[in-house]
Write a protein that holds these residues in place. Structure first.
Motif, PDB file in Angstrom:
ATOM      1  N   LYS A  49     -14.694  -3.984   6.353  1.00 34.73           N
ATOM      2  CA  LYS A  49     -13.438  -4.009   7.119  1.00 34.73           C
ATOM      3  C   LYS A  49     -12.580  -2.806   6.772  1.00 34.73           C
ATOM      4  N   THR A  50     -12.479  -2.501   5.483  1.00 30.41           N
ATOM      5  CA  THR A  50     -11.678  -1.360   5.046  1.00 30.41           C
ATOM      6  C   THR A  50     -12.256  -0.060   5.596  1.00 30.41           C
ATOM      7  N   VAL A  51     -13.546   0.148   5.379  1.00 32.66           N
ATOM      8  CA  VAL A  51     -14.197   1.380   5.838  1.00 32.66           C
ATOM      9  C   VAL A  51     -14.089   1.505   7.357  1.00 32.66           C
ATOM     10  N   GLY A  52     -14.262   0.402   8.065  1.00 37.65           N
ATOM     11  CA  GLY A  52     -14.165   0.420   9.523  1.00 37.65           C
ATOM     12  C   GLY A  52     -12.761   0.670  10.037  1.00 37.65           C
ATOM     13  N   ALA A  53     -11.765   0.282   9.247  1.00 40.22           N
ATOM     14  CA  ALA A  53     -10.369   0.437   9.663  1.00 40.22           C
ATOM     15  C   ALA A  53      -9.785   1.792   9.278  1.00 40.22           C
ATOM     16  N   VAL A  54     -10.516   2.566   8.479  1.00 40.74           N
ATOM     17  CA  VAL A  54      -9.992   3.842   7.971  1.00 40.74           C
ATOM     18  C   VAL A  54     -10.966   4.969   8.332  1.00 40.74           C
ATOM     19  N   LYS A  55     -11.048   5.258   9.630  1.00 39.39           N
ATOM     20  CA  LYS A  55     -11.985   6.286  10.097  1.00 39.39           C
ATOM     21  C   LYS A  55     -11.350   7.661  10.231  1.00 39.39           C
ATOM     22  N   ASP A  56     -10.014   7.710  10.274  1.00 42.76           N
ATOM     23  CA  ASP A  56      -9.305   8.986  10.350  1.00 42.76           C
ATOM     24  C   ASP A  56      -7.916   8.800   9.736  1.00 42.76           C
ATOM     25  N   LEU A  57      -7.148   9.873   9.695  1.00 38.55           N
ATOM     26  CA  LEU A  57      -5.824   9.814   9.053  1.00 38.55           C
ATOM     27  C   LEU A  57      -4.881   8.821   9.721  1.00 38.55           C
ATOM     28  N   GLU A  58      -4.891   8.792  11.046  1.00 36.26           N
ATOM     29  CA  GLU A  58      -3.994   7.866  11.757  1.00 36.26           C
ATOM     30  C   GLU A  58      -4.353   6.407  11.453  1.00 36.26           C
ATOM     31  N   GLN A  59      -5.647   6.117  11.417  1.00 37.21           N
ATOM     32  CA  GLN A  59      -6.066   4.757  11.075  1.00 37.21           C
ATOM     33  C   GLN A  59      -5.712   4.424   9.626  1.00 37.21           C
ATOM     34  N   ALA A  60      -5.841   5.393   8.738  1.00 35.79           N
ATOM     35  CA  ALA A  60      -5.477   5.171   7.330  1.00 35.79           C
ATOM     36  C   ALA A  60      -3.992   4.849   7.216  1.00 35.79           C
ATOM     37  N   LYS A  61      -3.178   5.565   7.973  1.00 35.15           N
ATOM     38  CA  LYS A  61      -1.733   5.335   7.977  1.00 35.15           C
ATOM     39  C   LYS A  61      -1.411   3.921   8.479  1.00 35.15           C
ATOM     40  N   ALA A  62      -2.030   3.535   9.581  1.00 42.44           N
ATOM     41  CA  ALA A  62      -1.810   2.197  10.147  1.00 42.44           C
ATOM     42  C   ALA A  62      -2.311   1.107   9.194  1.00 42.44           C
ATOM     43  N   TYR A  63      -3.466   1.349   8.577  1.00 36.73           N
ATOM     44  CA  TYR A  63      -4.043   0.372   7.651  1.00 36.73           C
ATOM     45  C   TYR A  63      -3.115   0.153   6.455  1.00 36.73           C
ATOM     46  N   LEU A  64      -2.648   1.242   5.840  1.00 33.66           N
ATOM     47  CA  LEU A  64      -1.770   1.086   4.681  1.00 33.66           C
ATOM     48  C   LEU A  64      -0.429   0.465   5.066  1.00 33.66           C
ATOM     49  N   LYS A  65       0.041   0.768   6.250  1.00 39.92           N
ATOM     50  CA  LYS A  65       1.292   0.149   6.721  1.00 39.92           C
ATOM     51  C   LYS A  65       1.113  -1.375   6.801  1.00 39.92           C
ATOM     52  N   LYS A  66      -0.022  -1.795   7.325  1.00 34.72           N
ATOM     53  CA  LYS A  66      -0.334  -3.226   7.420  1.00 34.72           C
ATOM     54  C   LYS A  66      -0.470  -3.851   6.023  1.00 34.72           C
ATOM     55  N   ILE A  67      -1.156  -3.156   5.123  1.00 33.61           N
ATOM     56  CA  ILE A  67      -1.328  -3.647   3.753  1.00 33.61           C
ATOM     57  C   ILE A  67       0.035  -3.780   3.060  1.00 33.61           C
ATOM     58  N   CYS A  68       0.893  -2.790   3.254  1.00 30.73           N
ATOM     59  CA  CYS A  68       2.221  -2.825   2.624  1.00 30.73           C
ATOM     60  C   CYS A  68       3.059  -3.988   3.157  1.00 30.73           C
ATOM     61  N   GLN A  69       2.927  -4.300   4.441  1.00 35.14           N
ATOM     62  CA  GLN A  69       3.630  -5.463   4.991  1.00 35.14           C
ATOM     63  C   GLN A  69       3.087  -6.747   4.371  1.00 35.14           C
ATOM     64  N   LYS A  70       1.763  -6.824   4.205  1.00 37.83           N
ATOM     65  CA  LYS A  70       1.168  -8.001   3.558  1.00 37.83           C
ATOM     66  C   LYS A  70       1.622  -8.119   2.103  1.00 37.83           C
ATOM     67  N   ASN A  71       1.892  -6.993   1.469  1.00 44.05           N
ATOM     68  CA  ASN A  71       2.431  -7.032   0.108  1.00 44.05           C
ATOM     69  C   ASN A  71       3.839  -7.609   0.116  1.00 44.05           C
ATOM     70  N   ILE A  72       4.648  -7.194   1.049  1.00 47.22           N
ATOM     71  CA  ILE A  72       6.009  -7.735   1.183  1.00 47.22           C
ATOM     72  C   ILE A  72       5.943  -9.243   1.418  1.00 47.22           C
ATOM     73  N   ASP A  73       4.959  -9.677   2.203  1.00 48.02           N
ATOM     74  CA  ASP A  73       4.782 -11.099   2.511  1.00 48.02           C
ATOM     75  C   ASP A  73       4.050 -11.860   1.407  1.00 48.02           C
ATOM     76  N   LYS A  74       3.733 -11.192   0.295  1.00 47.90           N
ATOM     77  CA  LYS A  74       3.059 -11.771  -0.874  1.00 47.90           C
ATOM     78  C   LYS A  74       1.665 -12.327  -0.546  1.00 47.90           C
ATOM     79  N   GLU A  75       0.966 -11.623   0.367  1.00 47.27           N
ATOM     80  CA  GLU A  75      -0.402 -11.992   0.724  1.00 47.27           C
ATOM     81  C   GLU A  75      -1.422 -11.144  -0.028  1.00 47.27           C
ATOM     82  N   ILE A  76      -0.995  -9.953  -0.479  1.00 46.08           N
ATOM     83  CA  ILE A  76      -1.867  -9.038  -1.208  1.00 46.08           C
ATOM     84  C   ILE A  76      -1.015  -8.204  -2.165  1.00 46.08           C
ATOM     85  N   TYR A  77      -1.609  -7.840  -3.276  1.00 47.02           N
ATOM     86  CA  TYR A  77      -0.978  -6.958  -4.249  1.00 47.02           C
ATOM     87  C   TYR A  77      -1.917  -5.757  -4.402  1.00 47.02           C
ATOM     88  N   PRO A  78      -1.654  -4.676  -3.636  1.00 51.56           N
ATOM     89  CA  PRO A  78      -2.580  -3.546  -3.567  1.00 51.56           C
ATOM     90  C   PRO A  78      -2.234  -2.437  -4.570  1.00 51.56           C
TER      91      PRO A  78
END
Length: 181
Positions: free
Chosen positions: A39-68
């Motif tokens: 899922k990670t590799v598939g979601a991070v195929k270029d810089l724009e996808q990496a930016k969107a992926y980390l933005k999503k991860i950071c929101q999940k951190n705020i929501d206490k769903e993940i600690y990245p």
């Protein structure tokens, strides 16, 4: 920002602004990460996808769903350790981790996991942490055992790898009451 300073590296919650370094980490290790982090590799195929992926991860951190946590050596992102799949009813979470191939075999992930386990039990007050590994991922199994996790069993057809195949996984668990810091 949460930081854990260790002797030769530090762990800190990754931010969305680090998407370029994150993309490089994934892109340089894409081939070896794709099986167990599809899922990670598939979601991070270029810089724009990496930016969107980390933005999503950071929101999940705020929501206490993940600690990245990024693993930083000489201020360079060289790895990742996260507490994910949080279940606050128990509470418990799963550890996931990977490191750049050039930093592999140096004990960084093992030491980092030890620090994250301490953080999870002492600060987050989780009762259980678990690690799922592929049956062939001996390195990850060694990290689990070295950090006091006990093999609880094999979960059949538990994980879908990059080619779509369902595979069995080893399941390791560690309870807070078993933790010796």
């Amino acid at each position: 920002m949460m930081k854990i300073k260790l002797e030769n590296f530090e762990l800190k919650i990754i931010t969305a602004s680090e998407y370029e370094a994150y993309f490089v980490l994934i892109d340089n290790n894409r081939k070896r990460l794709k099986t167990y982090f599809p899922k990670t590799v598939g979601a991070v195929k270029d810089l724009e996808q990496a930016k969107a992926y980390l933005k999503k991860i950071c929101q999940k951190n705020i929501d206490k769903e993940i600690y990245p946590f990024g693993v930083y050596r000489n201020n360079n992102l060289v790895g990742w350790i996260s507490i994910k799949n949080m279940d606050w009813r128990i509470p418990k979470g799963e550890l996931g981790y990977y490191i750049d191939e050039s930093n592999q075999g140096q004990g960084i992930i093992s030491e980092g996991v030890q620090a994250i386990v301490k953080y999870a039990f002492e600060d987050l007050k989780v009762e259980k942490l678990f690690i799922r590994t592929g049956l062939d991922n001996v390195g990850s199994q060694k990290i689990a055992l070295k950090n006091g996790f006990k093999k609880e069993g094999v979960l059949r057809s538990e994980f879908r790898i990059d080619n779509g195949e369902l595979v069995d996984t080893n399941y390791f668990g560690l309870l807070r009451r078993e933790f010796n810091n």
